[in-house]
Design an enzyme around this catalytic site. Structure first.
Site, PDB file in Angstrom:
ATOM      1  N   LYS A 150     -16.672   4.378   9.888  1.00 43.78           N
ATOM      2  CA  LYS A 150     -15.983   3.103  10.102  1.00 43.78           C
ATOM      3  C   LYS A 150     -14.503   3.238   9.767  1.00 43.78           C
ATOM      4  O   LYS A 150     -14.151   3.588   8.643  1.00 43.78           O
ATOM      5  CB  LYS A 150     -16.581   1.994   9.228  1.00 43.78           C
ATOM      6  CG  LYS A 150     -16.031   0.589   9.584  1.00 43.78           C
ATOM      7  CD  LYS A 150     -16.423  -0.452   8.575  1.00 43.78           C
ATOM      8  CE  LYS A 150     -15.416  -0.565   7.451  1.00 43.78           C
ATOM      9  NZ  LYS A 150     -14.076  -1.080   7.897  1.00 43.78           N
ATOM     10  N   GLU A 203     -12.586   9.132  -2.762  1.00 45.44           N
ATOM     11  CA  GLU A 203     -11.180   9.522  -2.879  1.00 45.44           C
ATOM     12  C   GLU A 203     -10.401   8.227  -2.912  1.00 45.44           C
ATOM     13  O   GLU A 203     -10.253   7.548  -1.908  1.00 45.44           O
ATOM     14  CB  GLU A 203     -10.758  10.407  -1.698  1.00 45.44           C
ATOM     15  CG  GLU A 203      -9.530  11.262  -2.002  1.00 45.44           C
ATOM     16  CD  GLU A 203      -8.219  10.534  -1.830  1.00 45.44           C
ATOM     17  OE1 GLU A 203      -7.720   9.990  -2.845  1.00 45.44           O
ATOM     18  OE2 GLU A 203      -7.689  10.507  -0.718  1.00 45.44           O
ATOM     19  N   CYS A 213      -1.778   8.253  -1.404  1.00 48.83           N
ATOM     20  CA  CYS A 213      -2.262   8.304  -2.785  1.00 48.83           C
ATOM     21  C   CYS A 213      -1.582   9.393  -3.599  1.00 48.83           C
ATOM     22  O   CYS A 213      -1.621   9.369  -4.828  1.00 48.83           O
ATOM     23  CB  CYS A 213      -3.769   8.518  -2.808  1.00 48.83           C
ATOM     24  SG  CYS A 213      -4.706   7.210  -2.011  1.00 48.83           S
ATOM     25  N   GLU A 222      -0.740   1.021  -8.654  1.00 51.39           N
ATOM     26  CA  GLU A 222      -0.322   1.665  -7.406  1.00 51.39           C
ATOM     27  C   GLU A 222       0.385   0.650  -6.501  1.00 51.39           C
ATOM     28  O   GLU A 222      -0.199  -0.363  -6.116  1.00 51.39           O
ATOM     29  CB  GLU A 222      -1.540   2.252  -6.698  1.00 51.39           C
ATOM     30  CG  GLU A 222      -1.197   3.101  -5.496  1.00 51.39           C
ATOM     31  CD  GLU A 222      -2.410   3.805  -4.920  1.00 51.39           C
ATOM     32  OE1 GLU A 222      -2.237   4.933  -4.415  1.00 51.39           O
ATOM     33  OE2 GLU A 222      -3.527   3.262  -4.982  1.00 51.39           O
TER      34      GLU A 222
END
Length: 478
Positions: A178, A251, A285, A381
């Protein structure tokens, strides 16, 4: 005149389909802010159909030889090269990324990674057969885990799709993949390409939102759930998968420290770090967005970095001079802007700090100094073109600051002192440590983090192993 929207469809069991109930999601080009397509909002019936197809295809695909799977993956890699311009165009509409950088920085690594896993299919390793108990011989089998439910993110839709399906297919698994609800176009095109090469049911794509992804992870059929995404999403996947003890590969987010010592070549470091921080609008990331600089060169470094930011350009995909395009969606623009709006009084915006234009979701290359370790923008983040700078006095404090976040994906050290570089690489609590560089990845080396950055590895033989299971077989010699 009204332009007709492109209609994207799911790919299930070798054919393209609308969602069973006909629901759709508008897909927006982030470079314009305009809707250009619709994609299926897949529900339980669509998830069931895709999982059933993958399960039905699994036994035959599992039983192919490694050399047969290698040939298939090599054909896929060749087809990606042949359809490169189509993939680039779809990805640019997905994300607003510069066309030329997508052509040079994404398609070649993707093709290389598929070819790497084609080779890995024939390099399964295990302990040698032997007699570990008298009269009995033991052998170790490595087998595919089964059907893999995979969820890819919106920051690198094409490349992360490759990181998902290539090791899974190479190991003999079947896939239901997906894409993000904001970036389905390139993944649907990938389904068209792969569908002409693999048997039906081996590779399936369903589009939808987070509820679609949740239905995939909670489904009874998959043996493994793999996601690249936010920490929150990863925690939800792990919780859902725990209910029937699925294998999980995560991840997740990152907050990479970039530790710059006083003996560093400032001009080179600034040039490399600014690119590694602003590339892909900082939506990475591993981006070099949390810089720690020795106090003796702090002011000089900040001045040079602010100058580099001012000289960095963002803009439309067809502009060959831009380093990065827009943020991916309106919510991401709001999030990045919010970090800047909430900066504490002791912080200083050295460059940027604002939206660019009123069309699309562009944000200026930004540098913020004067920050403290417990500031929100240090601990969380941002996922945007924002580089923060902190000052440290010595190696111990640099490590304290670097490791003092909940993420542990990537990091870098900048020094000419080899012994110090080795000490830092040992002590930095991150899955990757670069020395005097930041962000290069190769197919042969593992990529993955610790702590809230998740677990499991992408790329490399380690990533391939994650898509296999180990079976011990013992036979009597009597």
């Amino acid at each position: 005149m009204t332009t007709e929207l492109r209609r994207l469809r799911n790919y299930i069991n070798g054919e393209f389909r609308d969602a069973a109930d006909g629901r759709t999601i508008d897909v927006v080009n982030p470079a314009t802010g305009e809707v250009y397509a619709t994609s299926p909002l897949s529900g339980q019936a669509d998830v069931d159909a895709a999982m059933d197809a993958a399960a039905a295809a699994f036994p035959a695909w599992r039983d192919t030889t490694p050399s047969e799977r290698q040939k298939v993956l090599l054909k896929i890699a060749d087809a990606f090269e042949e359809r490169a311009e189509d993939l680039i165009a779809a990805e640019s509409e997905n994300t607003g990324k510069p066309l030329e950088l997508t052509r040079t920085e994404e398609v070649p690594p993707m093709v290389d990674q598929i070819r790497f896993f084609a080779g890995a299919a024939r390099m399964l390793e295990g302990k040698s057969a032997g007699e570990y108990m008298e009269g009995l011989t033991s052998i170790v089998r490595r087998e595919p885990v089964g059907v893999c439910a995979q969820v890819a993110p919106w920051n690198y839709p094409m490349m992360m799709a490759v990181w998902k399906f290539a090791p899974a297919l190479a190991a003999g698994n079947t896939v239901v993949l997906k894409p993000s609800d904001t970036t389905p176009a390139s993944t649907v095109l990938i389904a068209e390409i792969i569908g002409q090469i693999v048997p039906k049911g081996v590779f399936n794509v369903i589009c939808g939102d987070r509820d679609t992804g949740r239905a995939m992870v909670e489904h009874r059929i998959p043996a493994m759930a793999s996601i690249t995404g936010s920490v929150r999403a990863g925690m939800q996947v792990a919780e859902s998968a725990a209910k029937d003890v699925k294998r999980v590969h995560l991840e997740l987010g990152g907050k990479a420290p970039v530790v710059v010592f006083e003996d560093t070549d400032i001009d080179k470091a600034v040039e490399d770090i600014s690119v590694a921080g602003f590339f892909n609008a900082g939506q990475d990331c591993t981006a070099a967005t949390r810089v720690l600089v020795h106090e003796s060169i702090h002011d000089e470094f900040v001045s040079a970095l602010a100058k580099a930011a001012a000289g960095t350009k963002t803009g439309q995909p067809d502009d060959a001079d831009v380093l990065y395009g827009p943020l991916n969606n309106a919510n991401q623009l709001k999030q990045v802007s919010g970090f800047i709006d909430r900066l504490p009084a002791h912080a200083k915006v050295e460059a940027g700090g604002h939206r660019v234009g009123d069309k699309g979701y562009f944000f200026a290359p930004t540098v913020v100094s004067g920050l403290k370790q417990d500031d929100e923008i240090i601990q969380n983040e941002v996922f945007g073109p924002v580089i923060t700078v902190q000052s440290f006095r010595d190696e111990d404090q640099a490590l304290e600051y670097a490791n003092g976040v909940e993420y542990a994906l990537a990091s870098s050290v900048w020094t000419k002192d080899h012994a110090r570089a080795m000490r830092m690489s040992k002590a930095l609590d991150f899955g990757c440590v670069w020395i005097n560089t930041h962000i290069p990845l190769v197919a042969e080396m593992p990529h993955g983090g610790f702590k809230k950055s998740g677990y499991g590895k992408d790329l490399s033989a380690y990533g391939f192993d994650d898509y296999t299971r180990v079976k011990h077989v013992m036979t009597s010699l009597g």
